[in-house]
Design an enzyme around this catalytic site. Structure first.
Site, mmCIF file in Angstrom:
data_model
loop_
_atom_site.group_PDB
_atom_site.id
_atom_site.type_symbol
_atom_site.label_atom_id
_atom_site.label_comp_id
_atom_site.label_asym_id
_atom_site.label_seq_id
_atom_site.Cartn_x
_atom_site.Cartn_y
_atom_site.Cartn_z
ATOM 1 N N HIS A 437 0.835 -1.203 0.000
ATOM 2 C CA HIS A 437 0.000 0.000 0.000
ATOM 3 C C HIS A 437 0.877 1.263 0.000
ATOM 4 O O HIS A 437 0.731 2.140 -0.848
ATOM 5 C CB HIS A 437 -0.903 -0.048 1.242
ATOM 6 N N GLU A 438 1.792 1.336 0.948
ATOM 7 C CA GLU A 438 2.622 2.547 1.067
ATOM 8 C C GLU A 438 3.513 2.734 -0.157
ATOM 9 O O GLU A 438 3.777 3.861 -0.571
ATOM 10 C CB GLU A 438 3.448 2.522 2.352
ATOM 11 N N HIS A 441 1.746 4.660 -2.826
ATOM 12 C CA HIS A 441 1.883 6.118 -2.666
ATOM 13 C C HIS A 441 3.273 6.582 -3.098
ATOM 14 O O HIS A 441 3.434 7.567 -3.806
ATOM 15 C CB HIS A 441 1.696 6.511 -1.195
ATOM 16 N N HIS A 444 3.818 6.492 -6.795
ATOM 17 C CA HIS A 444 2.993 7.532 -7.422
ATOM 18 C C HIS A 444 3.788 8.849 -7.430
ATOM 19 O O HIS A 444 3.941 9.503 -8.464
ATOM 20 C CB HIS A 444 1.686 7.666 -6.641
HETATM 21 ZN ZN LIG Z 1 -2.889 5.287 1.898
#
Ligand SMILES: [Zn+2]
Length: 647
Positions: A437-438, A441, A444
């Site tokens: 998940h991290e 980010h 991105h």
């Molecule tokens: Zn998040």
């Protein structure tokens, strides 16, 4: 989700003029080269091998270098004043924006460094003071730059077009200027703006909406602290004091008396304070409506969606499509009831695992190879950047928990250096998922900063949870496909159901509540505790369905949810996961072209309006398709779990 914290400037990102080429593939430090380490949250930071800590040197080489940069920033800020009143001149406009964004970038280096230092040394007073100083510097910059916004908004479209042709360098600031001017007709007179700013209006704030709590939110938080929470009986028959920190644990207890007791105690106590809690929430919603009306919006919903450039249709579509799919949630509630062997299922039965805990240990090296394999469909460039970030030797990650380290996980970036990933990795399946998940980010930001200038780099919160949840979905997909053991497979599938229940169904229920109660304020209906309870009760019963047993205090849950003070924010959790699932599904089905479209969205940063960027990745949230795809994933997962349970 895992928005780890809402404080400070951590999530502000930076811009410069440099376009950095894609990095070459960097060989990862092999698993065999990594020191063996067993996470221990009580360990001292010094007990953790250096390779597992992040490297802050790309920000500043030392605290002294940081302080020198902060002082230099404070010295440079007054330089903006030279452009005050002169932004109708193209050369001044360009020079002013250049200076502003350079200072903005410098300010973000200063605040990020202080925040990262603090996150691993929470009780260090010197470091806490660094955070305060960095915020003060940022505040000073914002004050000094306030004139820019006003002057840019009052330029005519014609004179701005003239400026673009006269100064080609201005093109780089176009996304920023376009976004600012999009709502130019909402700007009031200088006097009115001054008064609104004094009253805490945040519809124009350049910082995240939720950075600064309203007095109502502060009062709500204070009230929760003051409430004397009662004692409950734990699994060992001991009396323990309930609080909001341990509530989640007791609510998920496998001892039914304990979890029933915890929920009854919390909601019963909230009821005793319901009038004060209703007053703070009604006050917050009144404020939201007042700010919206001050700028001529019909509703608070219109105002807060417009702030991020999101069509209100996205909100309406979310609520109506999820409502049409509520029978799936009802089926899941029935499934839980059956799996747990219960005659009736209550709110306190919704949070316990229905598949016995699969005690799989996932050491970091294994998580890394799983994540790399799971995200392989995103292509070689993504894989290379990911491998680089996941190599502890490259200093992106602060991996393991220790004494005095903050909780949770987050990713943060400034423009230029690599992103940073904060973890409390403890070798669980859930931790592996958090890591994926991290890195969604982090990558991105990494991709956006390689392609965009500063002005087109900082993606909006609405898009933030797309990349992260897409990674989680791809990882879940991969792990399920590799699971050899039926129990492990069931466990992974139930995790997926829980994620969708918690993030899509529950947050949409919150979103619906928020819209309804703002509606009461807008139509002049007094918002009382009784009305809040009635509204919430109605939603709970509708969402969980006929198989769910409604208890008399269930409608009190509204009273302690902090997200209702975040001004129409919760819907973006639901749309983020929906988009992430839809994109993962497209990548699985369509392969390379879908992956390429997704990466283009990530690399797009903030170079175009968020819905346009998302549409480029194949997701149109004004229509039900993506939501339907996510619901189909939920349904297929339900089918699979039901089949596994029959065996
Ligand atoms: Zn998040």
């Amino acid at each position: 989700m895992r928005i780890a914290n809402r404080s400070g400037w951590k999530n502000l990102l930076i811009w410069t003029l440099v376009t950095v080429p894609l990095v070459a593939v960097v060989a990862s430090t092999s698993a065999a080269d990594l020191p063996a380490f067993t996470p221990d949250s009580n360990a001292a930071r010094s007990a953790i091998p250096e390779v597992f800590k992040w490297d802050l040197a790309p920000l500043f080489s030392s605290d002294e270098a940081w302080d020198a940069a902060r002082l230099k920033l404070l010295q440079d800020i007054p330089g903006l004043e030279a452009y005050h009143g002169k932004l109708n001149d193209p050369a001044s406009l360009r020079a002013c924006l250049e200076l502003y964004f350079r200072l903005h970038s410098d300010g973000n280096f200063v605040t990020l460094y202080a925040n990262l230092r603090q996150s691993t040394a929470q009780s260090d007073e010197t470091v806490n003071a660094m955070v305060q100083r960095s915020l003060a510097a940022m505040d000073e910059l914002m004050q000094a730059a306030a004139f820019i916004r006003r002057e840019v908004l009052t330029l005519s479209t014609e004179s701005l077009e003239v400026a673009y042709s006269a100064e080609p360098g201005l093109a780089e600031y176009r996304p920023y200027l376009d976004n600012l001017r999009r709502r130019a007709n909402r700007l009031l007179s200088p006097e009115a703006e001054r008064v609104l700013a004094l009253l805490g209006d945040n519809l124009w704030a350049e910082i995240d909406l939720n950075e600064i709590p309203s007095p109502l939110e502060t009062a709500f938080g204070a009230l929760l602290i003051d409430i004397p929470w009662p004692e409950i009986t734990d699994e060992e028959g001991e009396k323990v004091r309930l609080n909001l920190a341990n509530y989640g644990r007791y609510r998920a207890s496998d001892n039914r008396d304990v979890r029933r007791g915890a929920v009854a105690a919390l909601f019963g106590t909230l009821r005793q304070y319901q009038h004060a809690l209703a007053a703070t929430l009604a006050g917050q919603f009144q404020l939201d409506v007042d700010y919206a009306r001050a700028r001529g919006y019909d509703t608070a919903l219109d105002a807060y969606m417009d702030k991020d450039g999101i069509d209100t249709a996205v909100y309406d579509n979310l609520v109506s499509t999820i409502n049409a799919n509520l029978p799936l949630l009802h089926r899941y509630v029935e499934l839980r009831k059956k799996a747990l062997g219960l005659e009736d299922i209550h709110l306190y039965d919704l949070y316990i695992p229905i598949v016995d805990g699969v005690a799989v240990d996932v050491p970091f090296a294994e998580a890394r190879s799983n994540i790399l394999a799971a995200l392989d469909p995103l292509g070689a460039d993504y894989g290379a950047a990911l491998a680089k970030g996941l190599d502890p030797a490259n200093g992106w990650m602060d991996l393991y928990p220790h004494r005095d380290k903050g909780s949770g996980a987050f990713s943060a970036s400034v423009y230029g250096p690599h992103p940073y990933v904060f973890m409390n990795y403890q070798d669980s399946l859930d931790d592996m998922s958090t890591l994926a998940h991290e890195f969604g980010h982090a990558l991105h930001s990494d991709l956006a900063m390689k392609v965009q200038p500063y002005a087109g780099f900082r993606y909006v919160p609405f898009l933030a949870e797309v990349a992260s949840t897409c990674n989680e979905s791809l990882l879940s997909e991969y792990l399920v496909s590799k699971a050899t053991d039926a129990a492990e497979k069931a466990y992974l599938l139930v995790e997926r159901l829980e994620t969708i229940r918690g993030t899509i169904f529950r947050q949409t229920m919150f979103a619906e509540f928020e819209r309804r109660v703002h509606g009461y304020v807008e139509e002049g209906t007094p918002v009382t505790a009784a009305l809040l309870e009635e509204t919430y009760s109605d939603l709970v019963q509708r969402y969980y369905g006929p198989g769910y047993t409604f208890d008399e205090n269930d409608g009190m849950e509204w009273a302690y949810i902090p997200h209702f003070y975040y001004k129409y924010y919760v819907y973006s959790y639901a749309t983020g996961l929906t988009s992430g699932i839809a994109i993962a599904e497209r990548v699985k089905r369509l392969g390379k072209p879908a992956a390429a479209a997704f990466l283009a969205m990530l690399a797009g940063g903030a170079s175009a309006p968020p819905l346009e960027l998302l549409a480029g990745a194949g997701v149109d949230l004004t229509k039900p398709d993506a939501l339907d795809a996510a619901m189909k994933t939920f349904e297929e997962t339900l089918d699979q779990v039901e089949k596994l349970m029959e065996k």
